[in-house]
Design an enzyme around this catalytic site. Structure first.
Site, mmCIF file in Angstrom:
data_model
loop_
_atom_site.group_PDB
_atom_site.id
_atom_site.type_symbol
_atom_site.label_atom_id
_atom_site.label_comp_id
_atom_site.label_asym_id
_atom_site.label_seq_id
_atom_site.Cartn_x
_atom_site.Cartn_y
_atom_site.Cartn_z
ATOM 1 N N GLY A 26 56.602 36.380 83.423
ATOM 2 C CA GLY A 26 55.822 35.456 82.601
ATOM 3 C C GLY A 26 55.602 36.000 81.204
ATOM 4 O O GLY A 26 56.089 37.080 80.849
ATOM 5 N N TYR A 27 54.871 35.244 80.400
ATOM 6 C CA TYR A 27 54.633 35.673 79.020
ATOM 7 C C TYR A 27 53.730 36.906 78.962
ATOM 8 O O TYR A 27 53.988 37.832 78.178
ATOM 9 C CB TYR A 27 54.019 34.533 78.211
ATOM 10 C CG TYR A 27 54.997 33.442 77.820
ATOM 11 C CD1 TYR A 27 56.376 33.657 77.821
ATOM 12 C CD2 TYR A 27 54.538 32.197 77.427
ATOM 13 C CE1 TYR A 27 57.257 32.653 77.443
ATOM 14 C CE2 TYR A 27 55.425 31.192 77.040
ATOM 15 C CZ TYR A 27 56.780 31.417 77.053
ATOM 16 O OH TYR A 27 57.645 30.427 76.666
ATOM 17 N N CYS B 294 41.603 34.884 77.324
ATOM 18 C CA CYS B 294 41.925 34.913 75.901
ATOM 19 C C CYS B 294 40.818 34.279 75.050
ATOM 20 O O CYS B 294 40.360 34.870 74.072
ATOM 21 C CB CYS B 294 43.273 34.239 75.641
ATOM 22 S SG CYS B 294 43.462 32.608 76.370
ATOM 23 N N ASN C 37 46.644 35.529 71.469
ATOM 24 C CA ASN C 37 46.183 35.273 72.836
ATOM 25 C C ASN C 37 46.908 36.096 73.883
ATOM 26 O O ASN C 37 46.328 36.461 74.905
ATOM 27 C CB ASN C 37 46.339 33.779 73.170
ATOM 28 C CG ASN C 37 47.741 33.260 72.941
ATOM 29 O OD1 ASN C 37 48.301 33.448 71.851
ATOM 30 N ND2 ASN C 37 48.327 32.603 73.920
#
Lengths: 354, 354, 354, 354
Positions: C11-12, C158, C322
């Site tokens: 994932g990111y 975030c 974020n």
């Protein structure tokens, strides 16, 4: 057909006025004034107009423009409109000709009648105080009757339009409690047609930042009008403005606490009733998005609520196109109302999706 | 540590030179020259440097900067570098001090030695012709040995870098047939740090258009270098440039027909061999994207082919960051090679995804 | 070198953890776990890592990963971490091996110990309540000592990171008065690596809208932590979240009224003192912009104030990336503190401008 | 009023068809067919239509739709239109009722009559070969007479429209020499209304890359039509396609060498003459930009030339809105021509600037 003229017609607000007037069933374009582009086709500057008109920019003097028009839109940079009116018609609006055209000013010069508040907001003294007292604040959807009776309209600012349509129904219903917090976001077209550091693509394309925190010139305009609509004198207004990597669009989220217990449904009903006669205000269930509003005169609103102690926390989200509903569209809407035309005339633009 | 100085350090290329030098294990920053910002912290202008350096801009005179440096980067606007070198060291490079620093010019002043071609490309006469003949074209990945021996480097243009890394291997292998068509796209940062109409966010954010069709100043640079690499004298080069709503990035797609029958695999092998010693050229299977290259010194390439009559239609796609591989990164890469440092030193920036 | 492993590494947040760990002077990558990509190079998924590592994804079982690591980062989708910890180590954290690695969870599973609040926020019951009580909330810059003593860290969300760094100093100083309004904006990368309607480019590219009004799952996290820092129990928190056409970035503007009269300078001094030991919190004079923060672990803050009656209206603007300060960067910062490394290790990424 | 129906009306092309039909003075909407949205208001899906229509989606069967319409637009995904025509009317178009409505297919199913070429382009066999031979290729501006006589129109692809309007006049004038290179760029709306990896905002927002190099399905369509217009059989076409971070817009730059010596003025005159009867093709002096074309049916063209040996290098830049001139707008233009309406009817949308 009534004759409409535009000063400052080479700017973004001017361009949108031209687009709307050229497609308006009850208005015809008399003068598109721009001294610096005089003689050139409108489409040289406003590329979207290519193929839709052969009209050119004019450098007619104000006196000639006013005498040949039924409505005049002033879309100059701030400060100029008040000087020109005084130069052309004298310091007193009473000397304005009986048969003179309706005027809609888009520049902010006439939004604040109070000298001290004006000076604090704009950083300079009023130059036409009698005129400033004579203009009617043109928030059509909440002030339709006053607009209908007016000859001179001060068109609301883009942020102010969104903030007031979002918070105005609460103020009018006597529900507002201090503070009202308005968090707003604007696209880059609000900075105008001239290149400047704040709209330089390399640094704007992925930027988001607050600007003018606690000192934005639209704050006193919103505060004054909220009180005019019914908010208590002591209401604190907190106006937070941000720039986003959008071209068109103003989005505001307004929040306040009301003392009374109200359900979301009751509040939605209040908004529906307030805007029952307003074809351009659309109540939505979901938070509105600025994107499909580009080019349109709509203001999309959504109202949310939850209990907060014995009262209610209210959140209202509002979205408009800053150049249309927040500028030229509302200006034409005001002109329509003043001139006795269908309020929607010329404003039927359907936006795009996607 | 060798001492590096930057002229024109308040611009975008200057800022990227500073970022790279400040993180470089073998270079230390001597002078970041910008007369207009002298005394102010670098981070006032290059906001990304905040917290990473306390250094300030300098207004030291060229003579002082040169005598206190081992390598000097010239990142001025076009035209200035040639004048300053003549003013400081005379018209003849032979008068340049034996112990003087290596020079890397990023402005284009020294990319074209031929007077007539220069004048056609830049619209003015050379002002330092002897210097212009003395500079070595710094396309490191195809000219590493010449760079190693050089004292004065003309750093390639951003479009030229991408076009030449894409087409150079074919030219060197004698495979190019006329015409070579280069279709390129650039982001807005290539226009520099000053706001201008072409980078005004409202009109750039959703724009795509060709510019300078058939007259781009990088075309003669590419044509000259392709011939230097082996393309036949009569090769026609068609250079098509476009601006896209990107901030960083150059993408070029090069196509030509080669007379010989070649499979894609054979061509990929040719490219691999050509760039075997080049840590920053990456051969990809899929068409490369500019997005993950922002900030990096990579050039990503992909090669495609199909039979066309008895020959082969070749398409090569190349992507770089215009400010790094197409500017400051390649400039430091050239400095590394000239100074005997690791070619990769200071250039290990890993990009972001997404 | 201490061994670091990542679950959910495709994932990111996982990708940013890998980028940071691979460049970290005190950590080495042990396992990059992703069952669905097992065996493939990391760079197949995280294209920015191409050329910087040959490592591949692993499908090692949790027990093996934990036993071969000094710190484990959990970057799964919500709900999975709590299940895996119970399955692997039992319902009670007391059964976790003495020599087991430090754990940093990025998913939100362990941010809220209170059962009822958790259920309201996430819409499901806690599945590992004993674990949920054992995790320490890892807001490093305001809780450094607690983090240093912790073995299990719940990494803040975030939005919560930005909101708490903006409002936390006021809460700790006993200055907060009700309500606190937080107006936040997020980029699209916060929605994760999978394509979904809300991140479909055609409708997101020019969109701005509120989302989850009055029901965002980060609100209780922020409210709980503000009280932990000293805000009165009865403080109302209004959390307004919006999505903007950014890729990376969280921006929050926080406003509250404090009862005491305070100048801007006094408040700035309070913030400076609070963050004196925090290398990643930067106090700015101007409103911060998210753009130059991409990839960095910085939180930029600016504080503004004006008199409001006998008290003070305070506005604090905060900007972060974020995925980094609001995710993987803060996670590594927490790991650094727990493992006795330099808090800044591996987090020296200098952003880009423009 | 003639009755118009749309299949596939929930997609982006379907939405644009609805927008245009709802504002068309000579058409009324009969059926907006979308089985999956049957009964819901059109504005639930096409948010721009809110407040402009109360119409709802229909799930009427094809037979009923055809029998109640004067023109039917097929905006399905590829493959479906050919199956439905065969199912509804049999394998032979000769069985199509005499009084049946005109058909405009936007899907690509009927653009290529040649079986082998179709199969190579689309990767599957034709399922309605007799129908595929019966459709007329609807490039209105170059084939107006054939369109006027047609009952079944295969609407050109978006890339093909731009490429053919750019290169067609040269082909028809016998000026084309091999190769013709077409370098095109598309926005994300061309990928349709469903979220997919290639349109995931985080990775698309700053991306530029080539796609389908040398294998794009529009290439044979362009090649076939160029030959139909007069290009020599042996002309090589090189079709280079790229995706850009635009929402709407196709831009193509076409280059070829013509054997004859021609000035730019002579070529511009050729284009003016070719498109003398085409209200939607606008010849520009400057390279056209896609941005002000959003929502419009215009194709903006600019022609450039320079001597190349004894011949002439020609560059033509073309810009359109992919969903309108490259899709639904041209479809309605074709319908207007077939139905004997004003060719411009319903297509007067003026774009926005900025």
């Amino acid at each position: 057909m009534q004759r409409a003229s535009v000063f400052g017609s080479a700017g973004y607000l001017g361009g949108e006025l031209l687009r709307i007037i050229l497609g308006h069933p009850g208005l015809e374009l008399a003068h598109a004034v721009s001294a610096s582009h005089a003689g050139r086709p409108l489409a040289d500057v406003h590329r979207n107009l290519l193929g839709t008109t052969d009209a050119t920019f004019s450098d007619a003097a104000p006196a000639a423009v006013f005498s040949g028009s039924d409505v005049v839109f002033l879309a100059w940079e701030p400060g100029r409109a008040q000087r020109v009116l005084v130069e052309t018609f004298g310091a007193e609006p009473s000397s304005y000709p009986e048969a003179g055209p309706r005027i809609v000013d888009l520049s902010g010069d006439f939004r604040i009648a109070d000298h001290a508040v004006y000076e604090r907001a704009y950083g300079r003294a009023q130059e036409a105080p009698a005129w400033q007292s004579a203009f009617c604040y043109g928030l059509t959807d909440l002030e339709r009757d006053r607009v209908r009776a007016a000859r001179f309209i001060a068109n609301p600012g883009c942020f102010a339009t969104a903030a007031l349509l979002a918070a105005g129904p609460l103020a009018r219903a006597g529900l507002v409690a201090s503070p009202i917090v308005v968090s707003g976001v604007t696209g880059s077209s609000g900075s105008g047609a001239s290149a400047k550091p704040g709209t330089h693509h390399p640094t704007r394309a992925a930027a988001f930042r607050a600007y003018k925190p606690l000192v934005h010139q639209h704050e006193p305009e919103v505060a004054r009008e909220l009180r005019a609509l019914g908010a208590p004198e002591a209401t604190d207004l907190v106006f937070l403005t941000h720039s986003a990597p959008l071209v068109r669009g103003i989005h505001v989220t307004v929040t306040t606490r009301i003392e009374a217990a109200r359900t979301r449904e009751e509040l939605v009903a209040l908004y529906r009733e307030t805007f029952a006669a307003s074809p351009f205000v659309r109540l939505r269930d979901e938070p509105p998005d600025v994107s499909p509003l580009a080019g349109t005169n709509f203001c999309d609103l959504a109202v949310f609520a939850r209990a907060e102690g014995t009262g209610t926390r209210v959140v209202v989200a509002a979205a408009i196109d800053n150049l249309v509903k927040g500028g030229s569209g509302q200006a034409v809407q005001n002109a329509n109302v003043m001139l006795g035309l269908d309020e929607r005339a010329g404003l039927g633009f359907v936006g795009l999706h996607p």
